[in-house]
Design a protein around this motif. Structure first.
Motif, PDB file in Angstrom:
ATOM      1  N   TYR A  99       0.861  -1.198  -0.051  1.00  0.00           N
ATOM      2  CA  TYR A  99       0.150  -0.156   0.051  1.00  0.00           C
ATOM      3  C   TYR A  99       0.740   1.320  -0.117  1.00  0.00           C
ATOM      4  O   TYR A  99       0.640   2.092  -0.813  1.00  0.00           O
ATOM      5  N   PHE A 100       1.733   1.409   0.751  1.00  0.00           N
ATOM      6  CA  PHE A 100       2.498   2.584   0.854  1.00  0.00           C
ATOM      7  C   PHE A 100       3.810   2.756   0.377  1.00  0.00           C
ATOM      8  O   PHE A 100       4.243   3.697  -0.242  1.00  0.00           O
ATOM      9  N   ASP A 101       4.389   1.590   0.143  1.00  0.00           N
ATOM     10  CA  ASP A 101       5.937   1.628  -0.377  1.00  0.00           C
ATOM     11  C   ASP A 101       5.986   1.007  -1.877  1.00  0.00           C
ATOM     12  O   ASP A 101       7.058   0.698  -2.302  1.00  0.00           O
ATOM     13  N   SER A 102       4.889   0.813  -2.358  1.00  0.00           N
ATOM     14  CA  SER A 102       4.918   0.168  -3.940  1.00  0.00           C
ATOM     15  C   SER A 102       5.737   1.088  -4.779  1.00  0.00           C
ATOM     16  O   SER A 102       5.412   2.224  -4.883  1.00  0.00           O
ATOM     17  N   PRO A 103       6.667   0.554  -5.410  1.00  0.00           N
ATOM     18  CA  PRO A 103       7.473   1.394  -6.349  1.00  0.00           C
ATOM     19  C   PRO A 103       6.601   1.887  -7.517  1.00  0.00           C
ATOM     20  O   PRO A 103       6.860   2.735  -8.139  1.00  0.00           O
ATOM     21  N   SER A 104       5.414   1.242  -7.746  1.00  0.00           N
ATOM     22  CA  SER A 104       4.498   1.720  -8.988  1.00  0.00           C
ATOM     23  C   SER A 104       3.689   2.816  -8.578  1.00  0.00           C
ATOM     24  O   SER A 104       2.611   3.113  -9.229  1.00  0.00           O
ATOM     25  N   GLY A 105       3.485   3.024  -7.192  1.00  0.00           N
ATOM     26  CA  GLY A 105       2.896   4.332  -6.595  1.00  0.00           C
ATOM     27  C   GLY A 105       1.808   3.592  -5.460  1.00  0.00           C
ATOM     28  O   GLY A 105       1.654   2.459  -5.189  1.00  0.00           O
ATOM     29  N   PRO A 106       1.558   4.590  -4.526  1.00  0.00           N
ATOM     30  CA  PRO A 106       0.657   4.135  -3.350  1.00  0.00           C
ATOM     31  C   PRO A 106      -0.610   3.465  -3.799  1.00  0.00           C
ATOM     32  O   PRO A 106      -1.276   3.879  -4.829  1.00  0.00           O
ATOM     33  N   GLY A 107      -1.027   2.276  -3.279  1.00  0.00           N
ATOM     34  CA  GLY A 107      -1.973   1.703  -3.628  1.00  0.00           C
ATOM     35  C   GLY A 107      -2.079   0.734  -4.789  1.00  0.00           C
ATOM     36  O   GLY A 107      -3.162   0.103  -4.880  1.00  0.00           O
ATOM     37  N   GLN A 108      -1.119   0.739  -5.587  1.00  0.00           N
ATOM     38  CA  GLN A 108      -1.108  -0.027  -6.707  1.00  0.00           C
ATOM     39  C   GLN A 108      -0.086  -1.145  -6.476  1.00  0.00           C
ATOM     40  O   GLN A 108       0.729  -1.331  -5.601  1.00  0.00           O
ATOM     41  N   LEU A 109      -0.743  -2.436  -7.100  1.00  0.00           N
ATOM     42  CA  LEU A 109       0.018  -3.637  -7.063  1.00  0.00           C
ATOM     43  C   LEU A 109       1.495  -3.353  -7.864  1.00  0.00           C
ATOM     44  O   LEU A 109       1.565  -2.588  -8.951  1.00  0.00           O
ATOM     45  N   PRO A 110       2.381  -4.178  -7.304  1.00  0.00           N
ATOM     46  CA  PRO A 110       3.669  -3.956  -8.085  1.00  0.00           C
ATOM     47  C   PRO A 110       3.624  -4.704  -9.347  1.00  0.00           C
ATOM     48  O   PRO A 110       3.067  -5.873  -9.516  1.00  0.00           O
ATOM     49  N   TYR A 111       4.363  -4.318 -10.375  1.00  0.00           N
ATOM     50  CA  TYR A 111       4.252  -4.863 -11.657  1.00  0.00           C
ATOM     51  C   TYR A 111       5.744  -5.276 -12.012  1.00  0.00           C
ATOM     52  O   TYR A 111       5.803  -5.711 -13.292  1.00  0.00           O
ATOM     53  N   THR A 112       6.762  -5.116 -11.477  1.00  0.00           N
ATOM     54  CA  THR A 112       8.192  -5.344 -11.983  1.00  0.00           C
ATOM     55  C   THR A 112       8.587  -6.717 -11.138  1.00  0.00           C
ATOM     56  O   THR A 112       8.076  -7.019 -10.109  1.00  0.00           O
ATOM     57  N   TRP A 113       9.335  -7.254 -11.948  1.00  0.00           N
ATOM     58  CA  TRP A 113       9.769  -8.560 -11.490  1.00  0.00           C
ATOM     59  C   TRP A 113      10.491  -8.655 -10.292  1.00  0.00           C
ATOM     60  O   TRP A 113      10.460  -9.344  -9.268  1.00  0.00           O
ATOM     61  N   GLU A 114      11.576  -7.571 -10.077  1.00  0.00           N
ATOM     62  CA  GLU A 114      12.370  -7.444  -8.856  1.00  0.00           C
ATOM     63  C   GLU A 114      11.008  -7.056  -7.833  1.00  0.00           C
ATOM     64  O   GLU A 114      11.665  -8.051  -6.674  1.00  0.00           O
ATOM     65  N   GLU A 115      10.164  -6.591  -7.573  1.00  0.00           N
ATOM     66  CA  GLU A 115       9.520  -6.214  -6.471  1.00  0.00           C
ATOM     67  C   GLU A 115       8.514  -7.516  -6.064  1.00  0.00           C
ATOM     68  O   GLU A 115       8.483  -8.082  -5.147  1.00  0.00           O
ATOM     69  N   MET A 116       8.109  -8.318  -7.206  1.00  0.00           N
ATOM     70  CA  MET A 116       7.526  -9.430  -7.095  1.00  0.00           C
ATOM     71  C   MET A 116       8.700 -10.599  -6.333  1.00  0.00           C
ATOM     72  O   MET A 116       8.150 -11.340  -5.351  1.00  0.00           O
ATOM     73  N   VAL A 117       9.763 -10.716  -6.816  1.00  0.00           N
ATOM     74  CA  VAL A 117      10.719 -11.461  -6.216  1.00  0.00           C
ATOM     75  C   VAL A 117      10.850 -11.275  -4.599  1.00  0.00           C
ATOM     76  O   VAL A 117      11.060 -12.041  -3.644  1.00  0.00           O
ATOM     77  N   ARG A 118      10.865  -9.881  -4.533  1.00  0.00           N
ATOM     78  CA  ARG A 118      11.041  -9.324  -2.888  1.00  0.00           C
ATOM     79  C   ARG A 118      10.034  -9.867  -2.171  1.00  0.00           C
ATOM     80  O   ARG A 118      10.176 -10.303  -0.923  1.00  0.00           O
ATOM     81  N   LEU A 119       8.946  -9.809  -2.620  1.00  0.00           N
ATOM     82  CA  LEU A 119       7.547  -9.910  -2.115  1.00  0.00           C
ATOM     83  C   LEU A 119       7.645 -11.736  -1.625  1.00  0.00           C
ATOM     84  O   LEU A 119       7.099 -12.108  -0.501  1.00  0.00           O
ATOM     85  N   THR A 120       7.744 -12.183  -2.960  1.00  0.00           N
ATOM     86  CA  THR A 120       7.829 -13.727  -2.463  1.00  0.00           C
ATOM     87  C   THR A 120       8.757 -14.086  -1.483  1.00  0.00           C
ATOM     88  O   THR A 120       8.759 -15.105  -0.585  1.00  0.00           O
ATOM     89  N   LEU A 121      10.126 -13.676  -1.575  1.00  0.00           N
ATOM     90  CA  LEU A 121      11.116 -14.078  -0.418  1.00  0.00           C
ATOM     91  C   LEU A 121      10.640 -13.562   0.918  1.00  0.00           C
ATOM     92  O   LEU A 121      10.994 -14.190   1.784  1.00  0.00           O
ATOM     93  N   TYR A 122      10.139 -12.353   1.067  1.00  0.00           N
ATOM     94  CA  TYR A 122       9.550 -11.896   2.256  1.00  0.00           C
ATOM     95  C   TYR A 122       8.421 -13.057   2.809  1.00  0.00           C
ATOM     96  O   TYR A 122       8.635 -13.529   3.870  1.00  0.00           O
ATOM     97  N   ALA A 123       7.472 -13.179   1.879  1.00  0.00           N
ATOM     98  CA  ALA A 123       6.467 -14.207   2.187  1.00  0.00           C
ATOM     99  C   ALA A 123       7.048 -15.622   2.952  1.00  0.00           C
ATOM    100  O   ALA A 123       6.822 -16.140   3.664  1.00  0.00           O
ATOM    101  N   GLY A 124       8.048 -15.960   2.002  1.00  0.00           N
ATOM    102  CA  GLY A 124       8.654 -17.317   2.157  1.00  0.00           C
ATOM    103  C   GLY A 124       9.391 -17.187   3.924  1.00  0.00           C
ATOM    104  O   GLY A 124       9.581 -18.064   4.574  1.00  0.00           O
ATOM    105  N   PHE A 125      10.123 -16.011   3.928  1.00  0.00           N
ATOM    106  CA  PHE A 125      10.941 -15.670   5.327  1.00  0.00           C
ATOM    107  C   PHE A 125       9.732 -15.810   6.512  1.00  0.00           C
ATOM    108  O   PHE A 125      10.049 -16.501   7.418  1.00  0.00           O
ATOM    109  N   VAL A 126       8.689 -15.040   6.264  1.00  0.00           N
ATOM    110  CA  VAL A 126       7.859 -15.130   7.263  1.00  0.00           C
ATOM    111  C   VAL A 126       7.073 -16.423   7.533  1.00  0.00           C
ATOM    112  O   VAL A 126       7.113 -16.535   8.737  1.00  0.00           O
ATOM    113  N   VAL A 127       6.812 -17.388   6.686  1.00  0.00           N
ATOM    114  CA  VAL A 127       6.124 -18.611   6.880  1.00  0.00           C
ATOM    115  C   VAL A 127       7.371 -19.509   7.611  1.00  0.00           C
ATOM    116  O   VAL A 127       7.030 -20.063   8.657  1.00  0.00           O
ATOM    117  N   GLY A 128       8.583 -19.608   6.765  1.00  0.00           N
ATOM    118  CA  GLY A 128       9.469 -20.295   7.238  1.00  0.00           C
ATOM    119  C   GLY A 128      10.061 -19.974   8.753  1.00  0.00           C
ATOM    120  O   GLY A 128      10.358 -20.778   9.762  1.00  0.00           O
TER     121      GLY A 128
END
Length: 161
Positions: free
Chosen positions: A88-117
């Motif tokens: 919501y706040f820190d998305s590189p594509s703008g506030p409230g928008q979903l990320p569309y860059t590959w780099e940001e999707m990888v960051r989000l996926t790694l973070y989600a894996g960290f949280v669960v693990g």
């Protein structure tokens, strides 16, 4: 007091079963909300310093603290709050928008894996520690019981002679 008695009293005090109050689900998630709000507040205060160099750092720490103290579910909740904050706040594509860059999707996926693990591993570690403390207490009781029986047998043997 002999060394063995000192050691015995230390282990009895140190490994005494801790009476950990079982928190209700509402209390556990309330603590997770509190930890998440503290992390969010710190993130907002420190945002000008960090910019985007450490977008998940505080929520990673908050997830670890939550997992250790209140369990897996609340830790995953805290991680989800961190993910939502990033989206919501820190998305590189703008506030409230979903990320569309590959780099940001990888960051989000790694973070989600960290949280669960992290949530699962820390919960398992906490449960293993409780089990170990219980086994240590049981072993200490057995040793004390054997010593008591041996002393009674020695006293009976001495009185029989």
């Amino acid at each position: 007091m002999s060394k063995a008695e000192l050691r015995s009293s230390f282990f009895t005090l140190h490994f005494r079963k801790r009476e950990i109050a079982t928190l209700s689900t509402a209390h556990r998630y309330s603590l997770a909300i509190l930890i998440s709000l503290i992390a969010l507040l710190l993130r907002m205060v420190m945002a000008p310093l960090w910019e985007t160099t450490a977008p998940f750092a505080l929520f990673m720490f908050a997830t670890v603290v939550t997992a250790w103290h209140v369990g897996t579910g609340p830790a995953i909740f805290t991680g989800t709050v961190g993910l939502a904050t990033r989206l919501y706040f820190d998305s590189p594509s703008g506030p409230g928008q979903l990320p569309y860059t590959w780099e940001e999707m990888v960051r989000l996926t790694l973070y989600a894996g960290f949280v669960v693990g992290t949530s699962v591993i820390l919960d398992r570690m906490r449960e293993d520690r409780r089990a170990l403390e219980e086994r240590m207490l049981d072993a200490r009781r057995e040793i004390d019981e054997r010593r008591r029986v041996e002393a009674a047998l020695e006293a009976a043997r001495a009185s029989a002679e």
